[in-house]
Structures are given as C-alpha cells and as structure tokens.
Motif scaffolding. Sequence first.
Motif, mmCIF file in Angstrom:
data_model
loop_
_atom_site.group_PDB
_atom_site.id
_atom_site.type_symbol
_atom_site.label_atom_id
_atom_site.label_comp_id
_atom_site.label_asym_id
_atom_site.label_seq_id
_atom_site.Cartn_x
_atom_site.Cartn_y
_atom_site.Cartn_z
ATOM 1 N N HIS A 68 0.820 -1.223 0.000
ATOM 2 C CA HIS A 68 0.000 0.000 0.000
ATOM 3 C C HIS A 68 0.849 1.267 0.000
ATOM 4 O O HIS A 68 0.456 2.266 -0.588
ATOM 5 N N LYS A 69 2.021 1.239 0.582
ATOM 6 C CA LYS A 69 2.889 2.425 0.594
ATOM 7 C C LYS A 69 3.440 2.735 -0.798
ATOM 8 O O LYS A 69 3.916 3.837 -1.036
ATOM 9 N N LYS A 70 3.384 1.750 -1.701
ATOM 10 C CA LYS A 70 3.946 1.935 -3.045
ATOM 11 C C LYS A 70 2.863 2.096 -4.110
ATOM 12 O O LYS A 70 3.162 2.043 -5.298
ATOM 13 N N LEU A 71 1.629 2.289 -3.707
ATOM 14 C CA LEU A 71 0.553 2.516 -4.670
ATOM 15 C C LEU A 71 0.623 3.961 -5.146
ATOM 16 O O LEU A 71 0.141 4.877 -4.470
ATOM 17 N N THR A 72 1.260 4.145 -6.282
ATOM 18 C CA THR A 72 1.436 5.471 -6.867
ATOM 19 C C THR A 72 1.002 5.419 -8.321
ATOM 20 O O THR A 72 0.922 4.335 -8.912
ATOM 21 N N GLU A 73 0.745 6.574 -8.885
ATOM 22 C CA GLU A 73 0.365 6.641 -10.296
ATOM 23 C C GLU A 73 1.445 6.021 -11.164
ATOM 24 O O GLU A 73 1.159 5.316 -12.127
ATOM 25 N N ASP A 74 2.693 6.245 -10.803
ATOM 26 C CA ASP A 74 3.799 5.684 -11.571
ATOM 27 C C ASP A 74 3.769 4.153 -11.559
ATOM 28 O O ASP A 74 4.004 3.519 -12.586
ATOM 29 N N ASN A 75 3.450 3.563 -10.417
ATOM 30 C CA ASN A 75 3.395 2.095 -10.314
ATOM 31 C C ASN A 75 2.137 1.498 -10.944
ATOM 32 O O ASN A 75 2.036 0.280 -11.073
ATOM 33 N N LEU A 76 1.188 2.347 -11.321
ATOM 34 C CA LEU A 76 -0.058 1.867 -11.932
ATOM 35 C C LEU A 76 -0.155 2.225 -13.407
ATOM 36 O O LEU A 76 -1.163 1.922 -14.047
ATOM 37 N N LYS A 77 0.864 2.850 -13.956
ATOM 38 C CA LYS A 77 0.772 3.362 -15.322
ATOM 39 C C LYS A 77 0.526 2.272 -16.368
ATOM 40 O O LYS A 77 0.047 2.583 -17.457
ATOM 41 N N ALA A 78 0.807 1.027 -16.060
ATOM 42 C CA ALA A 78 0.563 -0.068 -17.010
ATOM 43 C C ALA A 78 -0.928 -0.405 -17.128
ATOM 44 O O ALA A 78 -1.323 -1.149 -18.030
ATOM 45 N N TYR A 79 -1.754 0.141 -16.233
ATOM 46 C CA TYR A 79 -3.176 -0.194 -16.207
ATOM 47 C C TYR A 79 -4.023 0.989 -16.672
ATOM 48 O O TYR A 79 -3.820 2.114 -16.213
ATOM 49 N N PRO A 80 -5.002 0.734 -17.549
ATOM 50 C CA PRO A 80 -5.920 1.811 -17.942
ATOM 51 C C PRO A 80 -6.585 2.421 -16.703
ATOM 52 O O PRO A 80 -6.763 1.743 -15.688
ATOM 53 N N THR A 81 -6.962 3.674 -16.788
ATOM 54 C CA THR A 81 -7.518 4.368 -15.624
ATOM 55 C C THR A 81 -8.850 3.800 -15.149
ATOM 56 O O THR A 81 -9.245 4.035 -14.016
ATOM 57 N N ASP A 82 -9.543 3.024 -16.000
ATOM 58 C CA ASP A 82 -10.816 2.437 -15.572
ATOM 59 C C ASP A 82 -10.668 1.008 -15.049
ATOM 60 O O ASP A 82 -11.660 0.332 -14.784
ATOM 61 N N THR A 83 -9.423 0.550 -14.870
ATOM 62 C CA THR A 83 -9.175 -0.788 -14.329
ATOM 63 C C THR A 83 -9.706 -0.876 -12.906
ATOM 64 O O THR A 83 -9.411 -0.017 -12.074
#
Length: 134
Positions: A68-83
């Motif tokens: 949870h401490k690493k949930l950042t936009e950068d770490n999620l960029k591989a996923y579409p925003t509606d995932t």
Amino acid sequence: MTSVVSRVTAAPSSQALAHFRTLLQFETDCWDVHFAISNNRQDFVLVDVRSELLFGQSHIEQAINIPHKKLTEDNLKAYPTDTLFVVYCAGPHCNGTEKGAIKLAELGRPVKKMIGGITGWIDEGLPLVAANPP
C-alpha cells in the motif's frame, strides 16, 4: 426483556436496502473473487497490499504485489484508468486493505476491498502459493 441485539432498533427496510446495496459497491468477498478467477471472468486486478516479504511467503496465485505504501500513479501506469482493483491484506485484523483502497481512490482508480483477506481465503479452503519456496 430486550437483548443487546435489538436494543437499538433496526433501520427501516428501505434504509437497510440502500445501505447493503451501497456496501457491495465497496467490497467483495473471497468466494466471489475465487469464482471469477476460476471461471475465466477475472475483470479486475487483484492486488496484495502486504509487504514483499509476506507476499513471498504466500499469496493468492493471480495476485500482484504492490504494498500500500507503493501505490502510486507511476506504479499503476501499465493499467488503464478504468481498471478495477481489488485489494487485500492479511485479514480482518489488518487495515492495509483500507490504506490501499484509500490510495487508489485518491488516484481516481476504481477499487473494492476483498473482505477477509488472506485469512478469509484460507477459511474458505482456497489455495495459496509461495513465491519464494524454501
């Protein structure tokens, strides 16, 4: 004689219906997650928000690990925003799930909590895998 259960009056049925329908927008359970995965209906990303160490000891096979401490936009960029992200942690005694869900919601990402976490998964008799077997 009134019990501690009925001492506070139950909400009217219309309010109870609204509450429980709304609750399902925020959470799912271990069995529903397992059913979706087992029937090739996984339309969400299952995220184990525990530490890398705990994830390595055991986790749900289809889960990815983003503490949870690493949930950042950068770490999620591989996923579409509606995932849709479904987050879990150790179980009901752990608030990592809520911390992860808050971070995802702050990032504008759809999120649900898997109630029960690893403890619930085990209670349902469902398998875990070890990423780093001894």
